[in-house]
Every structure is written in structure tokens, then in C-alpha cells.
Design a protein around this motif. Structure first.
Motif, PDB file in Angstrom:
ATOM      1  N   GLU A  98       0.832  -1.212   0.000  1.00 12.84           N
ATOM      2  CA  GLU A  98       0.000   0.000   0.000  1.00 12.84           C
ATOM      3  C   GLU A  98       0.867   1.263   0.000  1.00 12.84           C
ATOM      4  OE1 GLU A  98      -3.788   2.017   0.369  1.00 12.84           O
ATOM      5  OE2 GLU A  98      -3.297  -0.057  -0.056  1.00 12.84           O
ATOM      6  N   LYS A 126       1.201   4.266  -2.819  1.00 11.85           N
ATOM      7  CA  LYS A 126       1.041   5.678  -2.480  1.00 11.85           C
ATOM      8  C   LYS A 126       2.266   6.481  -2.925  1.00 11.85           C
ATOM      9  CE  LYS A 126      -2.124   5.330   1.442  1.00 11.85           C
ATOM     10  NZ  LYS A 126      -2.300   5.609   2.873  1.00 11.85           N
ATOM     11  N   PHE A 183      -3.071   2.025  -8.255  1.00 10.67           N
ATOM     12  CA  PHE A 183      -4.100   1.324  -7.496  1.00 10.67           C
ATOM     13  C   PHE A 183      -5.058   0.559  -8.400  1.00 10.67           C
ATOM     14  CE2 PHE A 183      -2.840   4.980  -4.928  1.00 10.67           C
ATOM     15  CZ  PHE A 183      -2.449   4.329  -3.772  1.00 10.67           C
ATOM     16  N   TYR A 237      -8.465   6.221  -4.827  1.00  9.52           N
ATOM     17  CA  TYR A 237      -7.421   7.026  -4.215  1.00  9.52           C
ATOM     18  C   TYR A 237      -7.264   8.358  -4.921  1.00  9.52           C
ATOM     19  CZ  TYR A 237      -6.109   3.183  -1.271  1.00  9.52           C
ATOM     20  OH  TYR A 237      -6.120   2.216  -0.323  1.00  9.52           O
ATOM     21  N   VAL A 266      -2.008  11.096  -0.008  1.00 10.41           N
ATOM     22  CA  VAL A 266      -2.823  10.157  -0.779  1.00 10.41           C
ATOM     23  C   VAL A 266      -3.923   9.654   0.141  1.00 10.41           C
ATOM     24  CG1 VAL A 266      -2.850   8.015  -2.100  1.00 10.41           C
ATOM     25  CG2 VAL A 266      -0.831   9.477  -2.153  1.00 10.41           C
ATOM     26  N   LYS A 267      -5.164   9.929  -0.249  1.00 13.62           N
ATOM     27  CA  LYS A 267      -6.323   9.575   0.583  1.00 13.62           C
ATOM     28  C   LYS A 267      -7.256   8.665  -0.198  1.00 13.62           C
ATOM     29  CE  LYS A 267      -5.283  12.948   3.551  1.00 13.62           C
ATOM     30  NZ  LYS A 267      -4.417  12.703   4.617  1.00 13.62           N
ATOM     31  N   TYR A 268      -7.999   7.847   0.541  1.00 13.60           N
ATOM     32  CA  TYR A 268      -9.030   7.012  -0.072  1.00 13.60           C
ATOM     33  C   TYR A 268     -10.346   7.739   0.079  1.00 13.60           C
ATOM     34  CZ  TYR A 268     -11.813   3.000  -1.348  1.00 13.60           C
ATOM     35  OH  TYR A 268     -12.693   2.171  -1.991  1.00 13.60           O
TER      36      TYR A 268
END
Length: 174
Positions: free
Chosen positions: A34, A38, A92, A124, A149-151
Motif C-alpha cells: 500500500e 502511495k 491502485f 485514491y 494520498v487519501k481514499y
């Protein structure tokens, strides 16, 4: 161990030890993967900003008339924008990357704000905290990190595609 092989207790002990090791190893490997994705997404954002700066300096963009605060935006669509030399995909989802770069000129200072998404409503994004104005939706180039980096689920109110009202778009001429 007896002469015929392992006892049931010995086999159970090995299975329990392997289970404990797997409980520790699998989440660590997932976190590593992960974080690598990112980092790759942040590198894509940095490459977009660097390519945009280079194209701006070479005069390859035609921009509309500046707003009173000298702000422009450049739409990003990795399949069609021509900013990068090769097509870029999200680490992703392996889908195209979309978003925008907001350029704000204040005297001799130029700041670049970026918002990137993996072209899905759930996925993302590199984004700011939102609210107030578009500068808050993007994140300034000097602040890019893995933590940016955000979901997201749903559109979240973040403008990804289209125009931004009073900000003129810059169009690549080459």
C-alpha cells in the motif's frame, strides 16, 4: 520425535507457530505494498508538476486572460492531455489519472496545487482538505507526501473534471 515420524503434538506446534508468523507477516506485507503504491502516486503528481513547469517555461501553454489573482488551471487526463511523454496509470486501479493543476502567480512566486484521482468515484486521490476555495481542494506541490494520498468514497465534493468558473484554463499548444 519417534522413529516413525513426527507426533501429532509436534505437528500442531509447527502449525501454530506458522499461523502466528502469518498473522504478523501478512499485514506487514500489505502495508508495504500500500505504501509503495502511495509513493508511486506521489511520484506521478511530482512528475506532472515538473512537466507542467517545463512546458510553462517553454511557452507551450496558451492561457486565458488571468484572473485578478493571477490563477490558472490545467486539466489532467493521462490518456489525452499530452503533458507526460507516456501514458500514466494509477498504481491502485491501473486506470487513467485525472485531475488538475492550479497555478497561482504572486509577484515572482509561482505555486502549483494539484489534485489527482484514479478516474473512479471510489478510489485514491491526492487532495487537500477541501472547503473554502480550490486551493484547499488541491495540495501544494511542496507538501506532497505519502500522507497526501487519501481514499475516498463517492465524489466527496472534490471537483475533478471540468472547468472552475473564473479560473481560465491553459491549453497545451504542441
Amino acid at each position: 520425535m519417534n522413529k516413525k515420524g513426527f507426533t501429532l503434538i509436534e505437528l500442531l506446534a509447527v502449525i501454530v507457530i506458522m499461523g502466528i508468523l502469518m498473522l504478523v507477516a501478512i499485514p506487514a506485507v500489505q502495508r508495504y505494498i500500500e505504501n509503495s503504491k502511495k509513493d508511486t502516486f506521489v511520484n506521478i503528481a511530482e512528475e506532472y508538476i515538473a512537466a507542467t513547469k517545463k512546458l510553462m517555461l517553454s511557452g507551450s501553454y496558451v492561457c486565458g486572460e488571468a484572473t485578478s489573482d493571477n490563477t490558472y488551471y490545467i486539466p489532467i487526463d493521462s490518456e489525452t492531455d499530452g503533458i507526460m511523454e507516456s501514458k500514466v496509470v494509477s498504481p491502485f486501479t491501473k486506470r487513467k489519472v485525472v485531475g488538475w493543476i492550479l497555478i497561482k502567480k504572486t509577484g515572482d512566486t509561482v505555486k502549483y496545487y494539484i489534485l489527482l484521482s484514479d478516474d473512479s468515484k471510489t478510489g485514491y486521490m491526492i487532495k487537500g482538505n477541501g472547503g473554502g476555495n480550490l486551493y484547499n481542494f488541491g495540495i501544494e506541490s511542496s507538501s506532497l507526501s505519502r500522507d497526501s494520498v487519501k481514499y475516498q468514497t463517492g465524489s466527496g465534493g472534490y471537483p475533478i473534471n471540468g472547468s472552475f468558473g473564473t479560473f481560465p484554463a491553459c491549453i497545451l499548444t504542441n
